[in-house]
Design an enzyme around this catalytic site. Structure first.
Site, PDB file in Angstrom:
ATOM      1  N   ASN A 136      -9.611 -10.040   3.654  1.00 13.21           N
ATOM      2  CA  ASN A 136      -8.192 -10.292   3.395  1.00 13.21           C
ATOM      3  C   ASN A 136      -7.539 -10.766   4.700  1.00 13.21           C
ATOM      4  OD1 ASN A 136      -5.420 -10.094   3.047  1.00 13.21           O
ATOM      5  ND2 ASN A 136      -5.483  -8.127   1.984  1.00 13.21           N
ATOM      6  N   CYS A 183       1.394 -11.045   2.622  1.00 16.83           N
ATOM      7  CA  CYS A 183       0.280 -11.840   2.074  1.00 16.83           C
ATOM      8  C   CYS A 183       0.755 -12.909   1.095  1.00 16.83           C
ATOM      9  CB  CYS A 183      -0.751 -10.922   1.423  1.00 16.83           C
ATOM     10  SG  CYS A 183      -1.318  -9.634   2.536  1.00 16.83           S
ATOM     11  N   HIS A 235      -4.419 -14.737  -3.773  1.00 16.17           N
ATOM     12  CA  HIS A 235      -4.549 -14.010  -2.508  1.00 16.17           C
ATOM     13  C   HIS A 235      -5.859 -13.223  -2.561  1.00 16.17           C
ATOM     14  CE1 HIS A 235      -4.049 -11.547   0.875  1.00 16.17           C
ATOM     15  NE2 HIS A 235      -3.694 -10.450   0.227  1.00 16.17           N
TER      16      HIS A 235
HETATM   17  N1  COA Z   1     -16.369   3.632   2.634  1.00 19.23           N
HETATM   18  C1  COA Z   1     -16.787   4.685   1.915  1.00 19.23           C
HETATM   19  N2  COA Z   1     -15.960   5.441   1.188  1.00 19.23           N
HETATM   20  C2  COA Z   1     -14.649   5.139   1.216  1.00 19.23           C
HETATM   21  C3  COA Z   1     -14.147   4.069   1.947  1.00 19.23           C
HETATM   22  C4  COA Z   1     -15.059   3.299   2.688  1.00 19.23           C
HETATM   23  N3  COA Z   1     -14.694   2.241   3.431  1.00 19.23           N
HETATM   24  N4  COA Z   1     -12.811   3.997   1.766  1.00 19.23           N
HETATM   25  C5  COA Z   1     -12.470   4.985   0.934  1.00 19.23           C
HETATM   26  N5  COA Z   1     -13.592   5.690   0.606  1.00 19.23           N
HETATM   27  C6  COA Z   1     -13.709   6.857  -0.259  1.00 19.23           C
HETATM   28  C7  COA Z   1     -12.401   7.584  -0.425  1.00 19.23           C
HETATM   29  O1  COA Z   1     -12.183   8.447   0.687  1.00 19.23           O
HETATM   30  C8  COA Z   1     -12.657   8.335  -1.695  1.00 19.23           C
HETATM   31  O2  COA Z   1     -13.439   9.460  -1.414  1.00 19.23           O
HETATM   32  P1  COA Z   1     -13.119  10.861  -2.128  1.00 19.23           P
HETATM   33  O3  COA Z   1     -13.295  10.591  -3.603  1.00 19.23           O
HETATM   34  O4  COA Z   1     -14.124  11.764  -1.525  1.00 19.23           O
HETATM   35  O5  COA Z   1     -11.711  11.177  -1.758  1.00 19.23           O
HETATM   36  C9  COA Z   1     -13.511   7.368  -2.526  1.00 19.23           C
HETATM   37  O6  COA Z   1     -14.065   6.436  -1.558  1.00 19.23           O
HETATM   38  C10 COA Z   1     -12.750   6.601  -3.551  1.00 19.23           C
HETATM   39  O7  COA Z   1     -11.565   6.147  -2.967  1.00 19.23           O
HETATM   40  P2  COA Z   1     -10.536   5.314  -3.751  1.00 19.23           P
HETATM   41  O8  COA Z   1      -9.310   5.112  -2.902  1.00 19.23           O
HETATM   42  O9  COA Z   1     -10.379   5.859  -5.133  1.00 19.23           O
HETATM   43  O10 COA Z   1     -11.321   3.915  -3.863  1.00 19.23           O
HETATM   44  P3  COA Z   1     -10.863   2.657  -4.648  1.00 19.23           P
HETATM   45  O11 COA Z   1     -11.916   2.306  -5.613  1.00 19.23           O
HETATM   46  O12 COA Z   1      -9.440   2.751  -5.126  1.00 19.23           O
HETATM   47  O13 COA Z   1     -10.874   1.561  -3.501  1.00 19.23           O
HETATM   48  C11 COA Z   1      -9.450   0.308  -2.049  1.00 19.23           C
HETATM   49  C12 COA Z   1     -10.030   1.663  -2.367  1.00 19.23           C
HETATM   50  C13 COA Z   1      -8.604   0.423  -0.794  1.00 19.23           C
HETATM   51  C14 COA Z   1     -10.607  -0.649  -1.779  1.00 19.23           C
HETATM   52  C15 COA Z   1      -8.611  -0.179  -3.267  1.00 19.23           C
HETATM   53  O14 COA Z   1      -7.722   0.827  -3.672  1.00 19.23           O
HETATM   54  C16 COA Z   1      -7.841  -1.423  -2.980  1.00 19.23           C
HETATM   55  O15 COA Z   1      -8.409  -2.475  -2.760  1.00 19.23           O
HETATM   56  N6  COA Z   1      -6.492  -1.340  -3.023  1.00 19.23           N
HETATM   57  C17 COA Z   1      -5.662  -2.488  -2.713  1.00 19.23           C
HETATM   58  C18 COA Z   1      -5.533  -2.600  -1.242  1.00 19.23           C
HETATM   59  C19 COA Z   1      -5.070  -3.939  -0.802  1.00 19.23           C
HETATM   60  O16 COA Z   1      -5.403  -4.948  -1.392  1.00 19.23           O
HETATM   61  N7  COA Z   1      -4.309  -3.986   0.294  1.00 19.23           N
HETATM   62  C20 COA Z   1      -3.813  -5.197   0.863  1.00 19.23           C
HETATM   63  C21 COA Z   1      -2.868  -5.850  -0.063  1.00 19.23           C
HETATM   64  S1  COA Z   1      -2.252  -7.327   0.546  1.00 19.23           S
END
Ligand code: COA
Length: 328
Positions: free
Chosen positions: A285, A111, A255
């Site tokens: 993204n 990215c 990004h």
């Molecule tokens: N819909 C509903 N629930 C979801 C979900 C979705 N699409 N994706 C994850 N969950 C759930 C998880 O399973 C978790 O449930 P649990 O508590 O029962 O285990 C809960 O939501 C919280 O998950 P968590 O991972 O703590 O959420 P978060 O607030 O950290 O958000 C991301 C997850 C992936 C959105 C976030 O971590 C993120 O954006 N990370 C960076 C990823 C990124 O940018 N990648 C590309 C980089 S170039």
């Protein structure tokens, strides 16, 4: 020496996938996706090739730059979703736009690709006095690589392409490119050639079954943590080299991964979110294409104007990160 971004173009696949569409195959909902990521919808290429999207964006950039494609000296295609292992997307795009005097190669900095690509193009322009123009294209069809069974990642990504024609100029310019490979396993798509046992022997966990070959997998929390420090650092390191401060910058173009990442970076930098260009809501993204796609948005709606100083800041798999400060 600096650069002038002479013209930019973009290609958006027609099909739009809304958050509600994901409810049909993973347990998720619109509200969760919007509040946790800022994304409402994204484009999907279907079987439109990456090279096709990249060629269309490049043609528009060349047209808007008003140049003869035969005067382009280098075509750099930033992508992690190439249609082929070889040849490069860049060679195909070079042919499609008639840039017959250009060298061409792909660049994979995930990215952060466009930031790496522009800086690499500048280095060619700097060192080759006969080179007039460089073309940097970012093209991504992430929908072909995401794991649609993984609700934590599939909702994040979209497809699209954007391109820029660049020439030498005496405008201000500074860059900072970096990589921290110790975080490689936090964001990865395994290639066909690496057997799981070899990956494990080399210290990478093997969370995939063979059926998940090529699929993007991430440790969302680790990537999030990395991104919120990488973005401010990328700007500060690039800016300090030329004595530019955050107050000199009209627009930060980060990004587009997660609006909460951008908000945290803005807070750490002490910059209002009003100075950040955000297109995440409509495109998700799109990896290396996200920064130039956002730039085209800002140019087309009149937000980004000539003479303004801007900061392009990115992060991604690698883990790579980097920033460029330049005058548009
Ligand atoms: N819909 C509903 N629930 C979801 C979900 C979705 N699409 N994706 C994850 N969950 C759930 C998880 O399973 C978790 O449930 P649990 O508590 O029962 O285990 C809960 O939501 C919280 O998950 P968590 O991972 O703590 O959420 P978060 O607030 O950290 O958000 C991301 C997850 C992936 C959105 C976030 O971590 C993120 O954006 N990370 C960076 C990823 C990124 O940018 N990648 C590309 C980089 S170039």
């Amino acid at each position: 020496m600096g650069i002038n971004i002479l013209g930019m173009g973009r290609y958006l696949p027609e099909q739009t996938i809304t958050n509600a569409d994901f409810e049909k195959f993973v347990e998720t909902d619109d509200e969760w996706i919007r509040t946790r990521t800022g994304i409402s919808e994204r484009r999907m290429a279907g079987w439109e090739p990456s090279w096709y999207m990249g060629s269309e964006a490049a043609k528009q950039a060349v047209e808007r730059a008003g140049i003869n494609p035969e005067e382009i000296g280098v075509v750099i295609c930033c992508t992690i979703t190439s249609d082929f292992l070889t040849p490069s997307m860049a060679s195909i795009i070079q042919h499609n736009i008639g840039a017959k005097n250009a060298m061409a190669f792909d660049l994979n900095a995930a990215c952060t690709g466009f930031v790496y690509g522009v800086d690499t193009a500048k280095r060619f322009l700097d060192t080759d006095e006969n080179m007039k123009y460089a073309l940097v294209v970012s093209t991504e069809a992430l929908s072909r690589f995401v794991d649609f069974e993984d609700r934590g990642s599939c909702i994040l990504f979209g497809d699209g392409s954007a391109a820029a024609v660049i020439e030498k100029s005496d405008k201000i310019y500074s860059s900072y490119l970096a990589s921290d490979g110790s975080g490689a396993e936090f964001l990865m798509a395994r290639s066909l050639n690496v057997a799981p046992e070899i990956a494990v022997d080399n210290g990478y966990e093997d969370p995939f079954s063979w059926t998940k070959m090529h699929k993007l997998m991430q440790n969302g929390k680790e990537v999030y943590k990395f991104a919120t420090s990488a973005l401010p650092k990328a700007f500060e390191k690039a800016a300090e080299k030329i004595g530019v401060t955050k107050d000199d910058i009209s627009w930060f173009i980060p990004h587009q991964a997660n609006v909460r990442i951008i908000e945290t970076a803005a807070k750490k930098l002490g910059v209002s979110m009003d100075k950040f260009i955000v297109t995440l809501d409509k495109f998700g993204n799109t990896s290396s294409a996200s920064i130039p796609m956002a730039m085209v948005d800002a140019i087309e709606n009149g937000t980004l104007k000539r003479g303004q100083k801007i900061a392009l800041i990115g992060f991604g798999a690698g883990l790579t990160y980097g920033g460029i400060v330049l005058e548009y």
